[in-house]
Design an enzyme around this catalytic site. Structure first.
Site, PDB file in Angstrom:
ATOM      1  N   GLU A 463      37.241  55.918  27.293  1.00  0.00           N
ATOM      2  CA  GLU A 463      38.022  56.883  27.198  1.00  0.00           C
ATOM      3  C   GLU A 463      38.304  57.739  28.281  1.00  0.00           C
ATOM      4  OE1 GLU A 463      35.268  60.347  25.503  1.00  0.00           O
ATOM      5  OE2 GLU A 463      36.938  62.015  25.593  1.00  0.00           O
ATOM      6  N   ASP A 536      32.801  59.880  25.372  1.00  0.00           N
ATOM      7  CA  ASP A 536      32.258  61.318  25.825  1.00  0.00           C
ATOM      8  C   ASP A 536      31.240  61.539  24.260  1.00  0.00           C
ATOM      9  OD1 ASP A 536      32.425  61.715  28.313  1.00  0.00           O
ATOM     10  OD2 ASP A 536      34.019  63.122  28.207  1.00  0.00           O
TER      11      ASP A 536
END
Ligand code: TSJ
Length: 682
Positions: A463, A536
């Site tokens: 990400e 995350d």
């Protein structure tokens, strides 16, 4: 307690008790184990017997009671288990049911000939594993009771037990009142002391059974400490049509369509060792509808037994559906005119299955099962019977004068679009591969590829760009490729196939994997053996992980099925004591580690935990430790169930909450297995 000698226990009875001893020696062979699951098996046995009585048309009420003393009672208002003397054993039929292995309620395929047979372990297994059991039968104007203490038949009076074969008439009742009540006390000498009965599981199974026996009312009462106050009561009038409605998720394309019919077939069965032709009557019940989206949910049953692997009834249904859709529904469809010129206009089974919710049930005596787990119907003539019934009735529904025109048109539009999409997306995918920003290697520009490809190679989806840098530096470039995701990942639970293929992030993923996408996906071509999602540990990260997982579930399902998709789990907290770094993946773990560290004379306030930074703020070493190095990282293997859960969550993103971001966040945090901390090392 041993049997008292007031009644001489005859040779036959002793022999039967030896049979039950065999069950106690190897409970696993009969009920799978001695934990909660095994205990549930005993409850299913009683419930299934009552459901069979209802399915045969003799009962319409079933009650399940979980008592405070850990006993379980199941009752029905059927004919009552027969109480007359069994010709061979000279004891009541009722006693035979509870003492003879495999006698069950089946009596050699007579009255119960259309019931389960295979799935039931027999009521005697319940008695074998019970410390105490009491059976009450209402019939012929009286309540008749027979008890079992440690498997021995007899009567309980207060705390006393007297062995014997005679039924006691305890009450006069109306001649019309009939039924069976069975209460048993599981033997915790056999079961794990903490084996427990899950009331929700019982309610769920009861609900399922109600869909198969319309009009049957089931109540579940939990009288245990902490149990629910209100009894659970369920009844379905619509049967399979209700089941299909219950299984429909999202927006409907059409109303529920039902088909039913009866036909006959003959089969050869051994009677006294001689193969004899017997005629069988087979009832067919089908309900189906299409919903928006692409997922397929088809359930099938024979009698009251689920056939998760399908079989001949399912095959007949699929064949009928494919031919009636092509020959009737999509005949001369204008949207398919262009494709028709190239002979590419035929809908395949997969096209027709997009968004299909269906329930198929056949009822006939002595079904044959096949396959390893016996969850597939084998009886061959059933295929043609189901095919005929479904073809004829769907034809009528699709033709003028049949179902509502708006519904017929909506289904035709949906299925024509499915055909178009399939044909187009094949070329589209090929063109997209070329059009995407691909480097000289034909791979996405932003992919940092590895040198070796194949089952041992790994594609890490990262990400954001900031984490991509350290990830590239910290990886083993021999076998680990990094694909940074920058843009928005398409929501594959809602987007059309075309929109998915148009999405840059999805394209990059498909191209990097090099194995196609959707129905064309071929796992043997995959350039990487594993996909690792690295996001995350916060809510946005879970959202992206959810979208990626939904995309993989829809378009690369075999990867998920093969257990080749993982989520890396960065720690939520870290603390440093001297040179030692401690990492915690949950609040509980943080507390546990703090406890551990404070066992000496360190004070809690001196253990200063740092909340997890973003992946982008980690340095190379940290990232290597928690996401890249196979010897230290924690990965969670994502399953098909996680995929389904992600899909459902992705569907809900705006269905439920419009565009309210904060609500959506709460939903994700609450529901997603994707943020939980169950971990698995590989
Ligand atoms: F599992 C069980 F056997 F203990 C059990 C059986 C438990 C419960 C709650 C219900 C039953 C059960 C059995 N309910 N209804 C029946 N029916 C028969 O056993 C029965 C009744 C009549 C006739 C007949 O031919 O007249 C035949 C049968 C098999």
């Amino acid at each position: 307690m041993a049997a008292k000698k007031s009644t001489a226990y005859d040779a036959d009875a002793i022999q039967t008790l030896e049979g039950l001893e065999a069950v106690r020696k190897r409970p696993g062979m009969y009920i799978g184990g001695t934990g909660s699951e095994g205990l549930m098996h005993l409850v299913w046995e009683l419930i299934d017997n009552a459901v069979d009585e209802a399915a045969a048309g003799h009962a319409d009420k079933i009650e399940v009671t979980l008592h405070r003393d850990r006993s379980v009672e199941v009752s029905d208002n059927g004919r009552g288990i027969p109480i007359d003397l069994h010709s061979k054993r000279k004891v009541s039929a009722l006693e035979v049911v509870f003492t003879e292995l495999h006698a069950g309620g089946k009596f050699g395929g007579g009255a119960y000939s259309s019931s389960g047979g295979l799935h039931g372990v027999g009521a005697s297994v319940v008695n074998a594993l019970a410390a105490k059991l009491v059976a009450e039968v209402d019939r012929d104007g009286a309540t008749h009771v027979l008890g079992f203490c440690e498997r021995v038949a007899g009567q309980f009076t207060g705390s006393k037990f007297t062995a014997g074969h005679r039924l006691e008439k305890v009450k006069r009742i109306s001649k019309n009142k009939t039924g069976t009540r069975v209460r048993f006390w599981p033997d915790f000498e056999i079961f794990d002391p903490n084996a427990a009965i899950d009331v929700d599981e019982i309610c769920e199974r009861a609900t399922q059974a109600c869909f198969l026996v319309p009009g049957m009312k089931v109540s579940v009462v939990d009288k245990r400490a902490g149990g629910r106050k209100e009894p659970f009561v369920f009844v379905s009038r619509g049967g399979l049509a209700d089941l299909v409605d219950h299984l429909s998720i999202g927006e409907n394309v059409s109303a529920v369509i039902t088909c039913n019919g009866i036909d006959h077939f003959t089969e050869k069965v051994p009677v006294h060792g001689k193969m004899t032709d017997v005629e069988r009557e087979c009832t067919v019940d089908v309900a189906l509808r299409w919903v928006k989206g692409y997922d397929t949910e088809i359930v099938s049953f024979v009698n009251t037994i689920p056939t998760s692997q399908g079989g001949t009834h399912r095959a007949g249904f699929d064949k009928a559906l494919t031919s009636v859709v092509n020959r009737v529904l999509l005949k001369d469809n204008r949207k398919l005119a262009k494709l028709a010129k190239q002979e590419k206009h035929k809908a395949t089974k997969e096209d027709i299955h997009e968004g299909l919710v269906a329930a198929i049930k056949v009822t006939f005596p002595e079904p044959q099962f096949r396959g390893q787990t016996k969850q597939e119907l084998g009886t061959p003539p059933v295929e043609a019977i189901v095919r005929r019934v479904v073809y004829e009735q769907l034809k009528e529904w699709f033709e003028p004068g049949g179902g509502p025109r708006t519904h017929v048109k909506a289904i035709a539009d949906k299925l024509a679009a499915a055909v178009q999409n399939r044909v187009e997306s094949k070329t589209l995918l090929e063109n997209k591969r070329k059009a995407a920003s691909l480097g000289s290697t034909g791979m996405p520009e932003k992919l940092a590829d590895c040198r070796i490809h194949g089952p041992d190679a790994e594609l890490i989806l990262v990400e954001g760009d900031s984490a991509a840098g350290p990830a590239k530096r910290g990886r083993d470039s021999e076998t680990m490729a990094i694909l940074p995701l920058r843009g928005k990942v398409v929501n594959a639970a809602k987007a059309s196939q075309k929109a998915v293929l148009d999405n840059a992030e999805a394209q990059a993923l498909f191209t990097a994997m090099g194995a196609g996408a959707g129905k064309e996906f071929n796992i043997d071509d995959a350039r990487y053996g594993r996909i690792v999602i690295l996001c995350d540990a916060d809510v946005d990260g879970s959202h992206i992980r959810c979208l990626l997982l939904t995309l993989i579930h829809r378009y690369m399902e075999p990867m998920l099925e093969a257990g080749r998709v993982f989520a890396a789990q960065p720690p939520l907290f870290t603390t440093k004591i001297g040179d030692e770094v401690y990492r915690a993946y949950s609040d509980e773990e943080k507390e546990r580690i703090t406890d551990e560290l404070c066992k000496g004379n360190r004070r809690r306030e001196n253990v200063k935990w740092q909340r997890f930074k973003g992946l982008g703020e980690m340095n190379v070493d940290e990232l290597r430790y928690c996401a890249l190095d196979p010897t230290t990282r924690t990965l969670r293997r994502l399953t098909m169930d996680d995929g389904k859960e992600a899909r459902d969550a992705a569907r809900m993103f705006d269905v439920l909450m419009g565009n309210d971001v904060s609500l959506r966040r709460d939903f994700l945090v609450k529901n997603s297995a994707l943020v939980d901390a169950t971990t698995l090392d590989i």
